[in-house]
Design an enzyme around this catalytic site. Structure first.
Site, PDB file in Angstrom:
ATOM      1  N   ARG A 171       3.247  -4.491  17.010  1.00 34.09           N
ATOM      2  CA  ARG A 171       1.847  -4.087  16.873  1.00 34.09           C
ATOM      3  C   ARG A 171       0.927  -5.171  17.458  1.00 34.09           C
ATOM      4  O   ARG A 171      -0.120  -4.865  18.028  1.00 34.09           O
ATOM      5  CB  ARG A 171       1.518  -3.825  15.398  1.00 34.09           C
ATOM      6  CG  ARG A 171       2.340  -2.705  14.776  1.00 34.09           C
ATOM      7  CD  ARG A 171       2.093  -2.612  13.283  1.00 34.09           C
ATOM      8  NE  ARG A 171       2.485  -3.840  12.602  1.00 34.09           N
ATOM      9  CZ  ARG A 171       2.270  -4.096  11.307  1.00 34.09           C
ATOM     10  NH1 ARG A 171       1.656  -3.194  10.554  1.00 34.09           N
ATOM     11  NH2 ARG A 171       2.676  -5.228  10.763  1.00 34.09           N
ATOM     12  N   SER A 175       0.823  -1.217   0.000  1.00 40.87           N
ATOM     13  CA  SER A 175       0.000   0.000   0.000  1.00 40.87           C
ATOM     14  C   SER A 175       0.852   1.260   0.000  1.00 40.87           C
ATOM     15  O   SER A 175       0.579   2.210  -0.753  1.00 40.87           O
ATOM     16  CB  SER A 175      -0.946  -0.003   1.212  1.00 40.87           C
ATOM     17  OG  SER A 175      -0.241  -0.177   2.422  1.00 40.87           O
ATOM     18  N   ASP A 184      -1.895  -8.998  12.233  1.00 43.45           N
ATOM     19  CA  ASP A 184      -3.210  -9.535  11.879  1.00 43.45           C
ATOM     20  C   ASP A 184      -3.666 -10.662  12.800  1.00 43.45           C
ATOM     21  O   ASP A 184      -4.857 -10.969  12.851  1.00 43.45           O
ATOM     22  CB  ASP A 184      -3.191 -10.040  10.435  1.00 43.45           C
ATOM     23  CG  ASP A 184      -2.896  -8.932   9.439  1.00 43.45           C
ATOM     24  OD1 ASP A 184      -3.511  -7.862   9.570  1.00 43.45           O
ATOM     25  OD2 ASP A 184      -2.043  -9.121   8.557  1.00 43.45           O
ATOM     26  N   HIS A 207       6.159 -13.043   8.726  1.00 45.70           N
ATOM     27  CA  HIS A 207       6.201 -11.668   8.212  1.00 45.70           C
ATOM     28  C   HIS A 207       7.347 -11.561   7.223  1.00 45.70           C
ATOM     29  O   HIS A 207       8.385 -12.232   7.369  1.00 45.70           O
ATOM     30  CB  HIS A 207       6.383 -10.668   9.356  1.00 45.70           C
ATOM     31  CG  HIS A 207       6.165  -9.240   8.958  1.00 45.70           C
ATOM     32  ND1 HIS A 207       7.155  -8.466   8.413  1.00 45.70           N
ATOM     33  CD2 HIS A 207       5.058  -8.458   9.017  1.00 45.70           C
ATOM     34  CE1 HIS A 207       6.678  -7.256   8.149  1.00 45.70           C
ATOM     35  NE2 HIS A 207       5.413  -7.234   8.501  1.00 45.70           N
ATOM     36  N   HIS A 243      -1.883  -8.786   1.992  1.00 48.95           N
ATOM     37  CA  HIS A 243      -1.557  -7.520   2.657  1.00 48.95           C
ATOM     38  C   HIS A 243      -2.678  -7.215   3.663  1.00 48.95           C
ATOM     39  O   HIS A 243      -2.885  -7.967   4.598  1.00 48.95           O
ATOM     40  CB  HIS A 243      -1.383  -6.422   1.607  1.00 48.95           C
ATOM     41  CG  HIS A 243      -0.807  -5.138   2.125  1.00 48.95           C
ATOM     42  ND1 HIS A 243      -0.149  -5.035   3.322  1.00 48.95           N
ATOM     43  CD2 HIS A 243      -0.785  -3.873   1.586  1.00 48.95           C
ATOM     44  CE1 HIS A 243       0.257  -3.788   3.515  1.00 48.95           C
ATOM     45  NE2 HIS A 243      -0.127  -3.062   2.486  1.00 48.95           N
TER      46      HIS A 243
END
Length: 438
Positions: free
Chosen positions: A327, A240, A373, A318, A270
């Site tokens: 995160r 992105s 995620d 990742h 993504h």
């Protein structure tokens, strides 16, 4: 505005640095490219520049040099909250400086002036089939607003100046980050709340206002603040951010550029991964522990059953990180404090305790640790945002902050159009046989 002047001052400081590097040290080699990298998506090739954030394989993301805990600790907090406002984080991303409360308040007032989404944008989205994916609606809405672009108007005005162009990108960037939560809330209400009217509160910060606009209570305000900040940026190599940068390098305006970034974010490799992880977790819960606590023994056997059947464990691994995604850790700490008894969190927590060891023993995953995620969907589900195809829209609202800050700096430093050189398969085969390109 003080923020714009602060960005101007920072750009004036940086321009001589980038000019000198290109002029005096342009031939200095900083990396090598292998055939594996050429075929494998340009992985780890150091060829993008950003000072907004950096992703270290061991340490994780740093925003303007600060880790996530350092960022949360340093920035001014929302009233009565333990989390910073998104407005304070925006100031920090653009300047690298921790703002005062007065500077944050100025950004908040500025965003309130900018947040009105033109009515024709809502009309366009309402004309779309109601079962359109919400990311299609968000991308369409951002693209439709291109007629509002101040940068595009400046470029066609006949007085375009390369050094002054960043100011118009800055204006577009501020408009986009102020409007995108309103647009996202409209899409949510249109699709999932029978087109409920928006209730914009002019006194609330962005995160709190977003919670109100989608019908959530006070407890969701910190969820929104945390979520938007954590998802804002992840250096420039992700799809992105890179797509946004690439399209803008052709001097496409920020609206067209971020619409491209959103289209990349919508991909399952993504931003859409959060949706797929939650889907997998709910099915996993129903299959293995719908009637019992997720014990270590139970989850270990279930994960091995999953891997031995040829499936993967979504949310683990990742492209860059080689440790637990910070995160993920931030969201886990939120859950431990605010929803420790949630059955889905208990399951995700036990998977976190077990999965890295199982994956390491399995031996087919470079990074056996969870990414962002693996945790994010659980929080949304707990607070009643159960329409998981909307989760990537939430990601897109946050990612706008990093992408727009980067575009402002791209234009301020006059970065060139991006144009890598391609090679053919025959060339690669020739160089492989010769042991390298001479």
């Amino acid at each position: 505005m003080a923020l714009k002047e602060a960005v101007r001052r920072k750009l004036d400081e940086f321009r001589p640095r980038t000019t000198r590097l290109a002029k005096e040290y342009g031939k200095v080699k900083i990396d090598e490219v292998t055939i594996e990298q050429c075929i494998g998506g340009a992985r780890d090739i150091r060829c993008l520049v950003t000072d907004i954030s950096y992703l270290d394989p061991q340490e994780g993301i740093r925003f303007r040099g600060k880790t996530i805990p350092e960022t949360f600790a340093a920035l001014p907090k929302a009233p009565g909250s333990e989390y910073p406002t998104v407005e304070s984080f925006w100031y920090f991303l653009l300047t690298g400086e921790v703002p005062t409360q007065a500077q944050v308040d100025e950004v908040l007032v500025d965003w309130k002036k900018r947040q009105e989404v033109p009515g024709y944008v809502f009309d366009i989205i309402r004309a779309m089939p109601r079962d359109s994916h919400p990311m299609t609606m968000l991308s369409t809405g951002i693209g439709a607003m291109q007629r509002e672009s101040k940068f595009a108007a400046y470029y066609t005005s006949g007085s375009f100046n390369k050094l002054g162009a960043w100011e118009y990108v800055y204006e577009d960037a501020c408009d986009i980050v102020a409007r995108i939560p309103v647009l996202a809330a409209f899409i949510y209400n249109l699709k999932y709340r029978d087109d409920a009217p928006l209730a914009i509160d002019p006194a609330l910060d962005m995160g709190a206002n977003f919670a109100r606009m989608i019908g959530q209570g006070d407890e969701y305000m910190d969820v929104a603040r945390m979520y938007f900040i954590l998802h804002s940026d992840h250096e420039s190599g992700n799809v992105s951010a890179h797509a946004t940068h690439l399209v803008h390098s052709a001097l496409s305006d920020p609206y067209l550029s971020y619409a491209a970034g959103l289209n990349g974010l919508a991909g399952p490799l993504h931003g859409r991964a959060n949706q797929e992880v939650l889907d997998w977790t709910l099915k996993f819960q129903k299959k293995y522990c719908s009637n019992e606590e997720p014990t270590r023994e139970l989850i270990t056997k279930a994960l091995w059953d999953t891997l031995n059947s040829g499936q993967v464990i979504p949310g683990y691994g990742h492209a860059v990180l080689r440790k637990t995604d910070p995160r993920y850790t931030s969201q886990r700490e939120f859950c431990q404090k605010h929803l420790p008894g949630d059955p889905l969190f208990k399951l995700v927590s036990m998977i976190f305790e077990v999965a890295p060891g199982v994956l390491a023993e399995h031996g087919k995953t470079k990074n056996p640790w969870p990414n962002v995620d693996a945790q994010s969907g659980v929080i949304q589900w707990h607070y009643g945002v159960k329409e998981w195809d909307f989760y990537t829209v939430l990601f897109g609202v946050g990612r706008a902050l990093g992408c727009m800050a980067n575009l402002t700096w791209d234009r301020g430093l006059g970065y060139a159009i991006e144009r890598p050189k391609s090679v053919t398969t025959s060339m690669l085969e020739k160089w492989a046989a010769e042991g390298g390109r001479s």
